[in-house]
Structures are given as structure tokens and as C-alpha cells.
Design an enzyme around this catalytic site. Structure first.
Site, short mmCIF file in Angstrom:
data_model
loop_
_atom_site.label_atom_id
_atom_site.label_comp_id
_atom_site.label_asym_id
_atom_site.label_seq_id
_atom_site.Cartn_x
_atom_site.Cartn_y
_atom_site.Cartn_z
N ASP A 97 41.32 20.05 11.99
CA ASP A 97 41.57 20.86 13.19
C ASP A 97 40.33 21.02 14.06
OD1 ASP A 97 44.20 21.25 12.55
OD2 ASP A 97 44.12 23.44 12.51
N TRP A 149 38.29 29.16 17.75
CA TRP A 149 38.59 27.89 17.07
C TRP A 149 37.46 27.36 16.20
CZ3 TRP A 149 34.64 25.33 19.11
CH2 TRP A 149 34.30 25.53 20.46
N ASN A 150 36.32 28.04 16.16
CA ASN A 150 35.20 27.40 15.45
C ASN A 150 35.25 27.59 13.93
OD1 ASN A 150 34.61 30.10 15.84
ND2 ASN A 150 32.42 29.77 16.07
N VAL A 164 33.12 36.19 26.00
CA VAL A 164 32.92 37.50 26.65
C VAL A 164 34.00 37.74 27.72
CG1 VAL A 164 31.35 38.87 28.09
CG2 VAL A 164 30.43 37.46 26.23
N GLY A 165 34.26 36.72 28.52
CA GLY A 165 35.23 36.87 29.62
C GLY A 165 36.62 37.21 29.09
N LEU A 221 45.90 52.33 24.85
CA LEU A 221 44.85 53.05 24.13
C LEU A 221 44.63 52.55 22.71
CD1 LEU A 221 45.50 56.68 25.41
CD2 LEU A 221 43.68 55.14 26.09
N GLU A 245 34.25 40.57 18.83
CA GLU A 245 33.20 39.66 18.35
C GLU A 245 33.07 38.56 19.39
OE1 GLU A 245 31.28 39.94 15.73
OE2 GLU A 245 32.24 41.66 14.80
N CYS A 274 28.70 31.16 17.06
CA CYS A 274 28.43 32.24 18.01
C CYS A 274 27.00 32.78 17.89
CB CYS A 274 29.42 33.37 17.81
SG CYS A 274 29.49 33.95 16.11
N GLU A 301 32.17 43.38 11.87
CA GLU A 301 33.00 42.80 10.81
C GLU A 301 32.15 42.75 9.55
OE1 GLU A 301 34.62 39.11 12.48
OE2 GLU A 301 36.45 40.23 12.89
#
Ligand code: NAP
Length: 488
Positions: free
Chosen positions: A93, A151-152, A229-230, A243, A249, A283, A462
């Protein structure tokens, strides 16, 4: 007539048809070929997932933490038993090297579930006397949580999100990236095999629209998101409408700071790990490599030598390969565009800088490990997350200067310092605005260690025992021990 396998959405312990037959393709990044098809989660699937999750929560949240823990540990054993097969699926994948996936992806996912399974029975409230009365607190689960993955590290991300959520008695609806839908499905199957009740971990498939449905749904109490981020901003804005609690992350542009007294080989190892591991799609990558001036000549020589000699790029399924393919053709193009921008803005390309077509995988989406030097803080290369194998090397003179430059970013995911000076190591790292830091190390992220970003790299953590709080809410119960006084 296509002979490709078609996967469905995993709801209530089984695969269910979406009713329309609408599918999307999953492409093997190392070959460019379609591997299999997946049915999109239609509205019917989404509604079924909610109904199932409510039933799952009713069962799972009533079990004792010890019972939940025992079942989760069975899933851990199954993950370990199937390590090699699951790792191979992740390679097909993602395009990452099998040698990494076998050692890291499943192992670290299983570790997180094991860690939280161990902690779950220790969750406790407290009690306090107030005169003759008293109150006590209970830590209760939130309900249905949504997990949305990048996906990483598809299976690992699903594990890291499911582990604290399920250990605390919540249920989860997970949406993997449409580019890597397999790992979460296999995790769901393993959870079922381990005895986790139906509806505790459902997997819905599709693109951002399915993610947006999850974040907007009022039956869902929390969303844990991993991605850019976006997208994170959109998810958080949508979560606000109902709420929801959020864990975010997100991306990084992390500094790796190397002082003159650092061990050169270790510092080079860190720069390579922090830029070329998983072909740069990590990341926490240390993509801004700050090297103190006197060490620079020696460092850069060894960096280029080792990059040119030791990287083995090719078919990721070959156990010798240590550098794989990028996730997609689009992403490959995006990374190559950043390389062109780097050249135009005046950085010096020392090695790499182009697409690769290794003999064993000529149609894969490879980009050569790329090193730019003479970079400045203002260059696009030094500012934007590229999420590919592109390293920017910058030089610095003194400690105060490098701390200021390292912090001159709106991101704050990770950072590392290499030096033999123990006081400087701690002094510098304490001033760096980042949530995941290393001293004379890079990339290690054991389940015991909380991970997450400062500034725009994230919200919440996390792993680590901290995370239990993010998946429970406190109920305070006041107990009156005498007749109730009332003016009425
Ligand atoms: P992405 O494009 O932001 O996508 C992440 C997930 O969000 C995918 O499942 C995506 O679905 C989904 N999505 C897209 N639009 C959405 C919306 N409007 N509402 C809800 N969900 C939506 O990120 P990516 O390209 O997959 O991953 C790379 C990024 O992840 C990098 O920035 C990297 O730094 C970050 N990352 C961070 C961490 C960490 O722990 N901090 C770990 C790994 C990766 P589709 O992809 O199916 O469209």
C-alpha cells in the site's frame, strides 16, 4: 471484466456491501499498478456504522477494564503472530521498504495496544470528604470516537488511535487514507478474531468526504486526526459544530541541531534517518539540519558519502531495499517541484534531486535521496513540509542563534540536538518549541512516550499515560449524608 479483489467496509464484525457498488482504486506505489478496489462508505454504510457503534459501546463500556484488557492483549498476540504478512500488506500500500515494515510498523502498533491494555485497569477516580458529605469521581469513556489516518504508517496509526480509545471503554469508527485502506481493515479483522465485540471498531472507507462526515456527525464524541495542518484546521472547525473533543497529529518542519562536539557518524545517521527513513514520509523528520560551522566540512563529506553509498533503492518487497517509493505519482511530482524551487531559490544541490527508475521497480514513484546545502531560513525548502526525501542543511555559529532560528516556524512537532556537552544538550532542548525531542537520538517513539506537537503541529498527545485522560471524561458525584437543607 476486472479480476481485482474488491474490499467492502468493515461494520459490526463483518464486511458489508455499500449498496451502490461505488469503488475506488488502490495503487501500489512501487509498480504504479492498481492492487485492489475498495467500496466507498455510502450513506447506508455510514448509518450502519453509527448504529453498530452504539451497540458496540453498550457492550464494551459495561465490561470491566480487566476484561477489555485481556481481549486487547489477544489482539496484540495476533498482530505479532501475523507480523510479516501484515508488514507485506503495508509495503504494497505505501511503497515503504519491507525491512522497515517488518521491524517497525506492526510492532509499534502492537506495543501501543499492549501498553494501554496494561494501563486500562489502573484508571481510577478519587474521593474527597466535604464536611459530613463527600464526593467521588469516575473516569468514564466518551462514547463513539472517530479516527482519521494518514497514509504513511496506516496500520500503526490505526493502532495508536484505537489503543487508548478502546482501553478506556470507547468505541471507534476509523477512516484510513483512501491511498492505504488495507491496514485498518486487517486490524478490524484481528480485533474480531481476538473477541472484541462487534461494533467496537468499525472501518469506513473513502476520501475526505467520508472524513468530513465523521467530523460533523453529532453522535460522535471525539475525533483523533492525523494528517496535514490544512486538513487539521478543517477537521477542527467541523468538530466545533458539534463541540467534539479533538486530538490533532499534524505536520512538522523539525530542526536537527548538530554542535561542533557531536559524534559525526551519529549525527550523520540522525540526519539520514530523519530525512530518508520511509523515503522521507515521516511527520517528525528533521528536515532543517543545522550544523555548527567548524563541524560542517567533515559532516557534509560523510553525509554525501554515506547517502551515495548506502541507500539501496528498488522494489520495496526485496529485503535488501532500504529506500522505497513515494505514495503516489502526484506526491512524487509535488516533491520534485519543491526540488526545482530549491534550485531556483539558490540552494546548492549536493546529491539526488531527481526521480529514480530502479531496475527492479521501473514504474514506481521514486525520488532520489536529496541533499541541499547553502540553505537559508527564508527559502521555501526551509519553511514548508515537503514530506519526501529532501534534506536542507544550514550552518550556524552559536547556541543562542540556532535556538532562535530553530524556533522561527509556526510548526513544532519534533527536534533533536547532537552534542557531547550534557548541560548544553538539556539547555537547548528545553528552549526548543517542540513536543517530541531527542538528545543524541532520532526517531525513537516507544509506546510509553507521549508524542504530539507544539504550535500548529497539533493538539493533544498519542501514546504515554497522558493520553488516557483524552479518552475519558470525569463524572463528579456528590453524596449527601444528612437531611437536605432547603429554604423552600
Ligand atoms: P491529509 O491529506 O491531511 O489526510 C489525512 C486524512 O484526512 C486522510 O484520511 C484524508 O482522506 C482525510 N481528510 C481529507 N480531507 C478531510 C476533511 N475535510 N475532513 C476529514 N478528513 C479529511 O494528510 P496525508 O497526506 O494523508 O498525510 C501526510 C500528513 O500527515 C503530513 O503533513 C504529515 O506530517 C502528517 N502526519 C502527522 C503525524 C503525527 O503524528 N503528527 C503522523 C503521520 C503523518 P483521504 O486521504 O482519503 O482523502
Amino acid at each position: 471484466m476486472s479480476s481485482l479483489i474488491v474490499y467492502q467496509n468493515y461494520v459490526h464484525g463483518q464486511y458489508i456491501a455499500n449498496g451502490t457498488g461505488e469503488t475506488f482504486e488502490v495503487i501500489n506505489p512501487a509498480t504504479g499498478q492498481v492492487s485492489y478496489l475498495v467500496e466507498t462508505a455510502t450513506e447506508a454504510v455510514q448509518q450502519a456504522a453509527i448504529v453498530s457503534s452504539k451497540a458496540g459501546f453498550a457492550t464494551w463500556s459495561k465490561m470491566t477494564a480487566m476484561e477489555r484488557s485481556r481481549i486487547l492483549l489477544k489482539a496484540v498476540a495476533l498482530l505479532r503472530e501475523h507480523n510479516d504478512e501484515l508488514a507485506a500488506g503495508e509495503v504494497l500500500d505505501t511503497g515503504k521498504p519491507l525491512q522497515e515494515a517488518i521491524e517497525v510498523d506492526i510492532v509499534t502498533g502492537a506495543d501501543s495496544i499492549e501498553f494501554f491494555a496494561g494501563l486500562a485497569p489502573s484508571i481510577e477516580g478519587n474521593q474527597q470528604t466535604v464536611g459530613d458529605d463527600f464526593y467521588y469521581t469516575r473516569r468514564e469513556p466518551l462514547g463513539i470516537c472517530a479516527g482519521i489516518g494518514a497514509w504513511n504508517y496506516p496500520l500503526q496509526i490505526a493502532c495508536w488511535k484505537a489503543a487508548p480509545a478502546l482501553a478506556c471503554g470507547n468505541v471507534m469508527i476509523f477512516k484510513p487514507s483512501e491511498e492505504t485502506p488495507r491496514g485498518a481493515m486487517r486490524l478490524a479483522e484481528i480485533f474480531t478474531e481476538a473477541g472484541i465485540p462487534d461494533g467496537v471498531f468499525n472501518v469506513v472507507q473513502g476520501d475526505g468526504r467520508v472524513g468530513a462526515w465523521l467530523t460533523g456527525n453529532e453522535d460522535i464524541a471525539k475525533v483523533s486526526f492525523t494528517g496535514e495542518v490544512g486538513t487539521g484546521k478543517k477537521v477542527m472547525a467541523a468538530a466545533a459544530s458539534s463541540l467534539k473533543e479533538v486530538t490533532m497529529e499534524l505536520g512538522g518542519k523539525s530542526p536537527l541541531i548538530i554542535f561542533n562536539d557531536a559524534d559525526v557518524e551519529n549525527a550523520v545517521s540522525a540526519a539520514m534517518l530523519g530525512n530518508f527513513y520511509t523515503q522521507g514520509e515521516v511527520c517528525t523528520n528533521g528536515t532543517r539540519v543545522f550544523v555548527q560551522k567548524e563541524l560542517y566540512p567533515q559532516f557534509i563529506k560523510r553525509l554525501v558519502e554515506r547517502t551515495e553509498q548506502n541507500i539501496i533503492c528498488g522494489d520495496p518487497m526485496n529485503p535488501e531495499t532500504n529506500f522505497g517509493a513515494l505514495i503516489s505519482k502526484d506526491h512524487q511530482q509535488k516533491v520534485l517541484e519543491y526540488i526545482e524551487i530549491g534550485k531556483k531559490e539558490g540552494a546548492t544541490l549536493l546529491t539526488g534531486g531527481k526521480a529514480l527508475q530502479p531496475e527492479s521497480a521501473p514504474n514506481g514513484f521514486f525520488v532520489a535521496p536529496t541533499i541541499f546545502t547553502d540553505c537559508t531560513d527564508q527559502m521555501t525548502l526551509s519553511k514548508e513540509e515537503i514530506f519526501g526525501p529532501v534534506m536542507s542543511v544550514l550552518t550556524f555559529t552559536d547556541e543562542e542563534e540556532v535556538v532562535e532560528r530553530a524556533n522561527d516556524t509556526r510548526l513544532g512537532l519534533a527536534a533533536a540536538v547532537f552534542t557531547q556537552d550534557i548541560t548544553r544538550a538539556h539547555r537547548v532542548i528545553h528552549q526548543i518549541q517542540a513536543g517530541i525531542c531527542w538528545i543524541n537520538a532520532y526517531g525513537a517513539s516507544p509506546a510509553e512516550m507521549p508524542v504530539g506537537g507544539y504550535k500548529m503541529s497539533g493538539i493533544g498527545r498519542e501514546n504515554g499515560s497522558e493520553t488516557l485522560k483524552a479518552y475519558t471524561q470525569i463524572k463528579a458525584v456528590y453524596v449527601g449524608m444528612q437531611n437536605l437543607e432547603s429554604p423552600f
